[in-house]
Design an enzyme around this catalytic site. Structure first.
Site, PDB file in Angstrom:
ATOM      1  N   SER A 151       0.821  -1.209   0.000  1.00  0.00           N
ATOM      2  CA  SER A 151       0.000   0.000   0.000  1.00  0.00           C
ATOM      3  C   SER A 151       0.854   1.259   0.000  1.00  0.00           C
ATOM      4  CB  SER A 151      -0.963   0.014   1.193  1.00  0.00           C
ATOM      5  OG  SER A 151      -0.359  -0.501   2.337  1.00  0.00           O
ATOM      6  N   HIS A 176      -3.093  -3.525  -5.893  1.00  0.00           N
ATOM      7  CA  HIS A 176      -3.401  -3.044  -4.538  1.00  0.00           C
ATOM      8  C   HIS A 176      -4.893  -3.157  -4.229  1.00  0.00           C
ATOM      9  CE1 HIS A 176      -3.401   0.500  -1.481  1.00  0.00           C
ATOM     10  NE2 HIS A 176      -3.320  -0.658  -0.878  1.00  0.00           N
ATOM     11  N   GLU A 185      -6.206  -1.139  -7.379  1.00  0.00           N
ATOM     12  CA  GLU A 185      -5.293  -0.292  -8.137  1.00  0.00           C
ATOM     13  C   GLU A 185      -4.294  -1.195  -8.859  1.00  0.00           C
ATOM     14  OE1 GLU A 185      -5.171   3.773  -5.471  1.00  0.00           O
ATOM     15  OE2 GLU A 185      -3.911   2.119  -4.823  1.00  0.00           O
ATOM     16  N   ASN A 236      -4.913   6.492  -1.699  1.00  0.00           N
ATOM     17  CA  ASN A 236      -4.256   7.072  -0.520  1.00  0.00           C
ATOM     18  C   ASN A 236      -3.728   8.480  -0.793  1.00  0.00           C
ATOM     19  OD1 ASN A 236      -4.793   5.040   1.261  1.00  0.00           O
ATOM     20  ND2 ASN A 236      -2.905   3.917   0.821  1.00  0.00           N
TER      21      ASN A 236
HETATM   22  N1  LIG Z   1      -4.327  -4.453   6.146  1.00  0.00           N
HETATM   23  C1  LIG Z   1      -4.733  -3.572   5.245  1.00  0.00           C
HETATM   24  O1  LIG Z   1      -5.721  -2.850   5.455  1.00  0.00           O
HETATM   25  C2  LIG Z   1      -4.021  -3.458   3.919  1.00  0.00           C
HETATM   26  C3  LIG Z   1      -4.674  -2.848   2.847  1.00  0.00           C
HETATM   27  C4  LIG Z   1      -4.044  -2.802   1.608  1.00  0.00           C
HETATM   28  C5  LIG Z   1      -2.782  -3.334   1.448  1.00  0.00           C
HETATM   29  N2  LIG Z   1      -2.145  -3.910   2.531  1.00  0.00           N
HETATM   30  C6  LIG Z   1      -0.823  -4.489   2.284  1.00  0.00           C
HETATM   31  O2  LIG Z   1      -0.942  -5.900   2.168  1.00  0.00           O
HETATM   32  C7  LIG Z   1       0.203  -6.545   2.696  1.00  0.00           C
HETATM   33  C8  LIG Z   1      -0.205  -7.524   3.784  1.00  0.00           C
HETATM   34  O3  LIG Z   1      -0.916  -6.853   4.780  1.00  0.00           O
HETATM   35  P1  LIG Z   1      -1.833  -7.619   5.842  1.00  0.00           P
HETATM   36  O4  LIG Z   1      -2.561  -6.569   6.593  1.00  0.00           O
HETATM   37  O5  LIG Z   1      -2.579  -8.724   5.178  1.00  0.00           O
HETATM   38  O6  LIG Z   1      -0.709  -8.254   6.802  1.00  0.00           O
HETATM   39  P2  LIG Z   1      -0.853  -9.414   7.891  1.00  0.00           P
HETATM   40  O7  LIG Z   1       0.140  -9.131   8.942  1.00  0.00           O
HETATM   41  O8  LIG Z   1      -2.283  -9.628   8.274  1.00  0.00           O
HETATM   42  O9  LIG Z   1      -0.398 -10.728   7.089  1.00  0.00           O
HETATM   43  C9  LIG Z   1       0.874 -10.906   6.566  1.00  0.00           C
HETATM   44  C10 LIG Z   1       1.129 -12.407   6.427  1.00  0.00           C
HETATM   45  O10 LIG Z   1       2.318 -12.567   5.673  1.00  0.00           O
HETATM   46  C11 LIG Z   1       3.102 -13.582   6.276  1.00  0.00           C
HETATM   47  N3  LIG Z   1       4.489 -13.314   5.936  1.00  0.00           N
HETATM   48  C12 LIG Z   1       5.271 -12.316   6.402  1.00  0.00           C
HETATM   49  N4  LIG Z   1       6.486 -12.356   5.801  1.00  0.00           N
HETATM   50  C13 LIG Z   1       6.462 -13.395   4.923  1.00  0.00           C
HETATM   51  C14 LIG Z   1       7.394 -13.917   3.990  1.00  0.00           C
HETATM   52  N5  LIG Z   1       8.605 -13.398   3.860  1.00  0.00           N
HETATM   53  N6  LIG Z   1       7.009 -14.976   3.253  1.00  0.00           N
HETATM   54  C15 LIG Z   1       5.785 -15.521   3.374  1.00  0.00           C
HETATM   55  N7  LIG Z   1       4.859 -15.069   4.258  1.00  0.00           N
HETATM   56  C16 LIG Z   1       5.195 -14.001   5.012  1.00  0.00           C
HETATM   57  C17 LIG Z   1       2.804 -13.488   7.757  1.00  0.00           C
HETATM   58  O11 LIG Z   1       3.058 -14.730   8.401  1.00  0.00           O
HETATM   59  C18 LIG Z   1       1.322 -13.131   7.756  1.00  0.00           C
HETATM   60  O12 LIG Z   1       0.502 -14.290   7.785  1.00  0.00           O
HETATM   61  C19 LIG Z   1       1.142  -5.438   3.141  1.00  0.00           C
HETATM   62  O13 LIG Z   1       2.012  -5.148   2.104  1.00  0.00           O
HETATM   63  C20 LIG Z   1       0.186  -4.275   3.396  1.00  0.00           C
HETATM   64  O14 LIG Z   1       0.813  -3.032   3.266  1.00  0.00           O
HETATM   65  C21 LIG Z   1      -2.744  -4.004   3.748  1.00  0.00           C
END
Ligand SMILES: NC(=O)c1ccc[n+]([C@@H]2O[C@H](COP(=O)([O-])OP(=O)(O)OC[C@H]3O[C@@H](n4cnc5c(N)ncnc54)[C@H](O)[C@@H]3O)[C@@H](O)[C@H]2O)c1
Length: 506
Positions: free
Chosen positions: A121, A142, A154, A192
């Site tokens: 993001s 995204h 996106e 954003n």
């Molecule tokens: N949460 C939101 O609202 C949101 C919205 C849009 C985009 N994002 C983006 O999406 C991505 C994930 O966010 P999230 O909120 O789902 O995170 P999260 O913490 O809920 O989940 C991340 C997962 O990735 C796993 N992980 C971490 N490093 C790893 C690796 N090297 N290899 C394999 N698995 C790995 C973790 O074990 C975890 O299960 C980020 O880049 C975040 O910026 C998040």
């Protein structure tokens, strides 16, 4: 079905990964889910089973749909198993070096034609791809939380990303029921980025003591139709998330004043007033329920012996609305060039405050009350007296404009009222995004409506309200404050001069 994107790898079984998996398996793609944490992917399977079962209970999908969807999901223990994928979407931790090494690792596993997408993001796609041998196949995809409900994605083109891939992922998004919006790899992408104006301008208004948190939230919801007030939204997101985002976009654009954050949130962050999650932010929360802060009115409504109003408007539609309203209230409008000493001087001004309006018109500031006619007049009326306005004039104006089941709020002097400032900033920022071709106008409008829930796309909103009004607000604030934050976008200026719709582009 397009053969190219049938097998989709998803890395990261967190909030976003699970959401992406759900829409992909429901659109009959074969999905291979991998997470570095043991059992995370298996737990994700169970969660999806529960989510889909609820949809069956609510008759949104059939039992067969559920079984088919779950059969499309394959839990992967070893990342090497992703070699059969046509597309791999990573939704892992938001850390550049970790995403970079994952992309590099994937290149050694998948076929050369496999697309590598990141759900980042805030990071640059070009930077995520920087260590790859084939950066042309790395793209941003995204999604927003919760993925199945937020129907927009996106599709981000890094400096090297092949345009064909943007087309393919846009097509896939549509098949999964999402509206793709194409964007350049720039800080904040579309949503954003466009969302920066709302919170930062509300914070600036608050820091100038123009109105209280409750008043600002109320005005923006009632007058402009935002679903949540800016302070309600900041409390919901949490300042630990939103303050760093404000700061990061500001700095990534080299301290562009349009994105300037506010010391208020920096302090609240240090003081751990983060919002709902800590029980206190701009509002207090008990068991997650917001505690309303009552508005303490400084003036009460009183008719006095007001008989005539001297009216000054800048736009014909405002004049029509206000003169009809006053006549219906039995008030005579003084049509003379100059007001009488006993008149209430009512000014429907744009972009200046009561002091500057009085000066511009050469009238006595002691009689002046300004009114904001930009938004929904029936739902909310904002009044602004000058520092010298006699209390009886403010009370008489309140008496005139108080209506049951709607709001009349008296604010302190402000260059542009609350709604004018916020909407002008929202429209102006989006016009500048269009000017920079970060995305096409249609996509900016769609992205903001779907991603931020605004009642209109930010550029179409300018047309709905009147682009000349938006420009006037910005020009006046700029010329009085000399703050480059408010300088009107050339996109807006040209379309006003040529009388074209703000949506016009070529
Ligand atoms: N949460 C939101 O609202 C949101 C919205 C849009 C985009 N994002 C983006 O999406 C991505 C994930 O966010 P999230 O909120 O789902 O995170 P999260 O913490 O809920 O989940 C991340 C997962 O990735 C796993 N992980 C971490 N490093 C790893 C690796 N090297 N290899 C394999 N698995 C790995 C973790 O074990 C975890 O299960 C980020 O880049 C975040 O910026 C998040």
């Amino acid at each position: 079905m397009d053969r190219l994107i049938n097998n989709i790898g998803v890395i990261g079984a967190g909030i976003m990964g699970i959401g992406i998996v759900q829409i992909a398996i429901q659109s009959n793609r074969q999905v291979y889910l991998y997470d570095a944490q043991q059992d995370a992917a298996k737990k994700a399977y169970d969660k999806l089973n529960t989510t889909l079962s609820r949809l069956v209970e609510k008759n949104k999908i059939s039992q067969t749909d559920l079984e088919q969807s779950l059969a499309n999901l394959h839990i992967v223990e070893n990342i090497q198993e992703l070699h059969i994928c046509d597309l791999v979407i990573e939704a892992i931790i938001e850390k550049l070096d970790i995403k970079q090494s994952l992309m590099k690792q994937l290149e050694a596993i998948v076929r050369p034609e496999c697309i590598l997408a990141s759900n980042t993001s805030s990071l640059s796609i070009t930077e995520i791809a920087a260590q790859c041998q084939q950066p042309d196949r790395v793209v941003g995809y995204h999604f927003f939380n919760p993925v199945p409900l937020m129907k927009v994605v996106e599709v981000i083109q890094g400096l090297h990303t092949n345009t064909k891939i943007i087309d393919q992922l846009s097509e896939l998004a549509r098949k999964m029921g999402h509206r793709p919006v194409r964007t350049k790899d720039t800080p904040g992408f579309i949503i954003n980025h466009a969302g920066r104006a709302y919170g930062t301008e509300a914070l600036k208004i608050l820091s100038e003591n123009v109105a209280s948190v409750t008043e600002i939230d109320l005005i923006l919801k009632k007058s402009l139709g935002f679903k949540m007030g800016p302070f309600e939204l900041l409390d919901l997101t949490g300042l630990d998330v939103s303050h760093p985002v404000m700061l990061s976009i500001y700095n990534q654009y080299y301290q562009e004043p349009r994105y300037r954050p506010n010391v208020l949130t920096q302090q609240m962050l240090i003081g751990k007033k983060l919002g709902r999650k800590t029980g206190e932010g701009f509002y207090k929360y008990i068991d997650q329920a917001k505690q309303e802060i009552a508005i303490i009115p400084k003036y009460s409504a009183h008719r006095h012996d007001l008989k005539t109003v001297w009216l000054s408007t800048e736009f014909d539609d405002d004049h029509k609305k206000l003169s009809t309203y006053l006549t219906q209230k039995g008030i005579q409008i003084n049509l003379n060039a100059q007001p009488n000493n006993e008149d209430l001087i009512l000014i429907a001004n744009y972009g200046d405050d009561a002091t500057h309006s009085a000066q511009r018109l050469g009238v006595n500031p002691e009689q002046v009350v300004c009114i904001d006619m930009l938004g929904n007049f029936e739902q909310c009326r904002t009044l602004m007296p000058s520092l010298l306005t006699q209390p009886k004039m403010i009370e008489a104006a309140l008496d005139l404009f108080n209506q049951p089941n709607s709001e009349t709020i008296v604010i302190e002097e402000s260059l542009g009222f609350v709604s004018q400032r916020v909407l002008a900033m929202v429209v102006n920022l989006a016009c500048d995004m269009a000017q920079q071709k970060i995305a096409i106008v249609e996509d900016i409008n769609a992205a903001v409506k779907l991603g931020l829930g605004y009642p209109f796309g930010p550029i179409e909103w300018g047309d709905v309200i009147g682009k000349e009004k938006i420009l006037k607000v910005l020009e006046r604030i700029s010329s009085i404050s000399h703050d480059p934050r408010y300088r009107p976008s050339p996109w807006l200026q040209r379309r006003c001069k040529l009388n074209l719709s703000l949506n016009y582009q070529r």
